[in-house]
Structure formats: C-alpha cells, structure tokens
Design an enzyme around this catalytic site. Structure first.
Site, mmCIF file in Angstrom:
data_model
loop_
_atom_site.group_PDB
_atom_site.id
_atom_site.type_symbol
_atom_site.label_atom_id
_atom_site.label_comp_id
_atom_site.label_asym_id
_atom_site.label_seq_id
_atom_site.Cartn_x
_atom_site.Cartn_y
_atom_site.Cartn_z
ATOM 1 N N ALA A 1 144.754 35.308 86.877
ATOM 2 C CA ALA A 1 144.707 36.907 87.337
ATOM 3 C C ALA A 1 145.635 36.721 88.417
ATOM 4 O O ALA A 1 145.762 35.734 89.154
ATOM 5 C CB ALA A 1 143.415 37.351 87.260
ATOM 6 N N GLY B 1 142.865 33.177 84.297
ATOM 7 C CA GLY B 1 143.050 34.126 83.291
ATOM 8 C C GLY B 1 144.019 33.562 82.169
ATOM 9 O O GLY B 1 143.913 34.003 80.899
ATOM 10 N N GLU C 1 141.846 31.775 79.892
ATOM 11 C CA GLU C 1 141.044 32.707 79.179
ATOM 12 C C GLU C 1 141.843 33.177 77.751
ATOM 13 O O GLU C 1 141.521 33.365 76.838
ATOM 14 C CB GLU C 1 140.450 33.664 79.920
ATOM 15 C CG GLU C 1 139.507 32.845 80.802
ATOM 16 C CD GLU C 1 139.142 33.876 81.914
ATOM 17 O OE1 GLU C 1 139.671 34.463 82.644
ATOM 18 O OE2 GLU C 1 137.653 34.114 81.972
ATOM 19 N N GLU D 1 138.715 29.491 89.284
ATOM 20 C CA GLU D 1 138.128 30.534 89.794
ATOM 21 C C GLU D 1 137.111 29.967 91.082
ATOM 22 O O GLU D 1 137.154 30.556 92.145
ATOM 23 C CB GLU D 1 137.259 31.505 88.780
ATOM 24 C CG GLU D 1 138.198 32.283 88.086
ATOM 25 C CD GLU D 1 138.573 31.447 86.708
ATOM 26 O OE1 GLU D 1 138.274 30.373 86.722
ATOM 27 O OE2 GLU D 1 139.018 32.305 85.936
HETATM 28 N N1 COA Z 1 148.017 35.246 91.486
HETATM 29 C C1 COA Z 1 149.258 35.452 92.236
HETATM 30 N N2 COA Z 1 150.369 34.904 92.490
HETATM 31 C C2 COA Z 1 150.177 33.649 92.127
HETATM 32 C C3 COA Z 1 149.400 33.125 91.391
HETATM 33 C C4 COA Z 1 148.219 33.932 90.661
HETATM 34 N N3 COA Z 1 147.137 33.780 90.139
HETATM 35 N N4 COA Z 1 149.743 31.927 90.966
HETATM 36 C C5 COA Z 1 150.813 31.463 91.509
HETATM 37 N N5 COA Z 1 151.329 32.830 92.154
HETATM 38 C C6 COA Z 1 152.307 32.624 93.232
HETATM 39 C C7 COA Z 1 152.463 31.851 94.430
HETATM 40 O O1 COA Z 1 151.485 32.722 95.342
HETATM 41 C C8 COA Z 1 153.806 31.738 94.763
HETATM 42 O O2 COA Z 1 154.349 32.818 95.396
HETATM 43 P P1 COA Z 1 155.281 32.643 96.407
HETATM 44 O O3 COA Z 1 156.497 31.828 96.061
HETATM 45 O O4 COA Z 1 155.432 34.046 97.008
HETATM 46 O O5 COA Z 1 154.622 31.893 97.714
HETATM 47 C C9 COA Z 1 154.298 31.367 93.456
HETATM 48 O O6 COA Z 1 153.565 32.012 92.391
HETATM 49 C C10 COA Z 1 154.548 29.872 92.905
HETATM 50 O O7 COA Z 1 153.322 29.424 93.300
HETATM 51 P P2 COA Z 1 153.084 28.105 94.128
HETATM 52 O O8 COA Z 1 151.438 27.831 94.468
HETATM 53 O O9 COA Z 1 154.133 27.980 95.273
HETATM 54 O O10 COA Z 1 153.546 26.812 93.108
HETATM 55 P P3 COA Z 1 153.123 25.608 93.180
HETATM 56 O O11 COA Z 1 153.845 24.667 92.135
HETATM 57 O O12 COA Z 1 152.740 24.786 94.430
HETATM 58 O O13 COA Z 1 151.349 25.453 92.588
HETATM 59 C C11 COA Z 1 149.620 26.340 90.989
HETATM 60 C C12 COA Z 1 151.171 25.983 91.163
HETATM 61 C C13 COA Z 1 149.465 27.078 89.882
HETATM 62 C C14 COA Z 1 148.866 24.864 91.339
HETATM 63 C C15 COA Z 1 149.490 27.275 92.302
HETATM 64 O O14 COA Z 1 150.068 28.303 92.225
HETATM 65 C C16 COA Z 1 147.782 27.877 91.994
HETATM 66 O O15 COA Z 1 146.848 27.114 92.373
HETATM 67 N N6 COA Z 1 147.709 29.194 91.450
HETATM 68 C C17 COA Z 1 146.671 29.760 91.402
HETATM 69 C C18 COA Z 1 145.923 29.512 90.200
HETATM 70 C C19 COA Z 1 144.384 30.115 90.271
HETATM 71 O O16 COA Z 1 143.421 29.842 91.169
HETATM 72 N N7 COA Z 1 144.311 30.775 88.953
HETATM 73 C C20 COA Z 1 143.189 31.544 88.789
HETATM 74 C C21 COA Z 1 143.145 33.029 89.489
HETATM 75 S S1 COA Z 1 141.589 33.620 89.148
#
Ligand code: COA
Length: 260
Positions: free
Chosen positions: A66, A111, A114, A134
């Site tokens: 999400a 999400g 999911e 989460e």
């Molecule tokens: N919601 C909003 N933005 C998100 C996102 C999410 N769930 N997941 C990634 N992004 C955004 C990042 O903020 C980043 O934006 P920016 O370029 O403006 O900084 C962009 O996507 C790229 O992600 P980044 O974190 O830089 O890539 P990464 O390769 O270093 O890491 C992940 C990849 C997937 C490990 C990391 O993005 C992450 O942990 N995301 C969240 C996952 C999460 O907790 N999901 C559950 C939500 S309930």
C-alpha cells in the site's frame, strides 16, 4: 475504459493488467486500488476474457505494498475504510470466476503480497521477494493478509512471515507454497502467457465452478463443501461444454469449448 495507473492489454481470451507506478515500485494508492476494482469488474463482465494476468511495471517490483504516504496520515476510521476497500477489491479478484495469474516480477510486499495471494495462481521471477513487512511500520496486514497467508502456507509460516516482517526469496516462497512456480526473470511473462493460453482453452463454466468450489468450500465444513461440490458438478453437467468434452474424448479429438 481509461486508467491512469494501470495498463490493460488484450490478447485474444487473455487480458494482461499491469500496475503502472514504477517510480514508487507500483505502490497501491487509493486511485490505483479503485482502478483495479474497475478493471476487474470490467474483465469479469467480458465473456471474451477467459484468463487474466496481473503484473507490475518495471523490473523491480510487482507491488511494494500500500502507498505508505497514505498510510502515514490515516486515522482510525479512514484506516478501517481503507482496509475494507482493499479487502473488497482482493475479494473481487479471488472470486472473479476466471483464473487470475499473478506474474510476480519483483517485490511483492505488504499489499502486494496480499494482492498476489488473492490471485488464483502465482508465478514468480527468480528475483522476486515476497513478504508482509507491515510490522516494521508499526502496523499489520489490512488486505486480508493475516487470513489468506495462513490458509495458503499454514499457521506457523504465516505467523513467522507476518510477525518478523522479513521477506523471503522466490525459491523459499515456492517451497512453502506461497507461489506455484518460479521461473527465470526473463522468462516470466512468456511462462505466464503460456499458462494463461493453456487455461484459456478450458471450459469457462467448469473453471468458474472449480474456483467457486475451492474458494467457498474452504470456508465450509467438509461435508457441506462436498454437497456444494456435488451441486456444481450437477450444474456443469447441463452445459454444452460437458457434452463437447466427453464426446471429443470418445471421438478421439480435441474439444472446442464454447462457454455454454
Ligand atoms: N509506498 C510508497 N512509496 C514506496 C513504497 C510504498 N509501499 N515502496 C517504495 N516506495 C518508493 C520509495 O519511497 C522510493 O521513492 P523515492 O524515489 O521518491 O525515494 C521509490 O519507491 C523507490 O524505492 P526505494 O526504497 O528507493 O527502493 P529500494 O530498492 O532501496 O528498496 C524496498 C525497495 C521494496 C525494499 C523498499 O522500497 C521498501 O521497503 N518499501 C516499502 C515496503 C513496505 O513496507 N510495504 C508494505 C506497506 S504496508
């Protein structure tokens, strides 16, 4: 139908839906979730579509969860509504009555995991990572992840994945039954399309009843599930496709199903 955050492609009886917000790893914001709801309803009503493939744009992510920008400002009431909306959309996917194949091309987190679990079948790229992180945000799954995960991989693994928040690789996901099959990343869409093409040849009404029997049956006591199955088995015996399938076997030819 125009979408801002989805791409929709038709290839005969196969529809490919691509979640298209690669800059944020295809995170599901409210609009994307609503577009998913609309496209699923549209594809459900389209008798020409027999199988749907769902994937994410870019090479990095299926869906990274999400949209955390929205989660960060949620209130108790908006959080509840958000979860119910997400659950509703995933329920529509699970019960579309046509196979929905998740082609997991990268991160499927929160999400995103999911969403993949609500699909009928899951193919994963060998580079994919799946999980329910989460807990690291101080929250919990809200799109029925706590319910579908345990049904798919069992209670013990579900507890581990959801409580630790640690993602797992595609091979481990296959080992525990979270995905059906792992393929090299470069071959993912070819494999998904091949599987979809195989399924698209099947009798659509029988596929619909199979999906219903498995989904609804899981929520019923075994004996009731069996009665339900027998009723659907009787119903499917009324179809032209049953006559075509059995006749084609006896005539030693391939069946041509018509969805009637
Ligand atoms: N919601 C909003 N933005 C998100 C996102 C999410 N769930 N997941 C990634 N992004 C955004 C990042 O903020 C980043 O934006 P920016 O370029 O403006 O900084 C962009 O996507 C790229 O992600 P980044 O974190 O830089 O890539 P990464 O390769 O270093 O890491 C992940 C990849 C997937 C490990 C990391 O993005 C992450 O942990 N995301 C969240 C996952 C999460 O907790 N999901 C559950 C939500 S309930």
């Amino acid at each position: 139908m125009a979408f801002e955050n989805l791409l929709l492609e038709r290839d005969g009886a196969i529809a490919v839906v691509t979640i298209n917000r690669p800059k944020v790893l295809n995170a599901l914001n409210t609009q994307t979730l609503d577009e998913l709801r609309r496209v699923v309803l549209e594809l459900g009503h389209d008798a020409g579509v027999h199988v749907v493939i769902l994937t994410g744009a870019g090479e990095k992510a299926f869906v990274a969860g999400a949209d955390i920008n929205e989660l960060a400002v949620q209130t108790p009431t908006s959080g509840r509504e958000h979860a119910l909306t997400g659950q509703h959309v995933l329920d529509l996917i699970e019960n579309l009555g046509k196979p929905v194949i998740a082609a997991i091309n990268g991160y499927a987190l929160g999400g995103g995991c999911e969403l993949a679990m609500a699909c009928t079948l899951r193919l994963a790229a060998d580079t994919a990572k799946l999980g329910q992180p989460e807990i690291n945000l101080g929250i919990m799954p809200g799109y029925a992840g706590s319910q579908r995960m345990s049904r798919l991989v069992g209670k013990g693994k579900a507890m581990e994945l959801i409580l630790t928040g640690a993602p797992i690789g595609a091979a481990e996901a296959e080992r525990i039954g979270l995905v059906n099959r792992v393929v090299p990343a470069a071959e993912l869409m070819t494999a998904a399309r091949a599987l979809a093409a195989d399924l698209a040849k099947n009798a659509p009404i029988a596929m619909r009843y199979i999906i219903t029997a498995v989904n609804k049956g899981l929520e019923m006591p075994f004996a009731e599930g069996c009665v339900f199955e027998a009723t659907l088995f009787g119903l499917v015996a009324s179809t032209d496709d049953m006559r075509e399938g059995t006749t084609a076997f006896l005539e030693k030819r391939k069946p041509a199903f018509k969805g009637k």
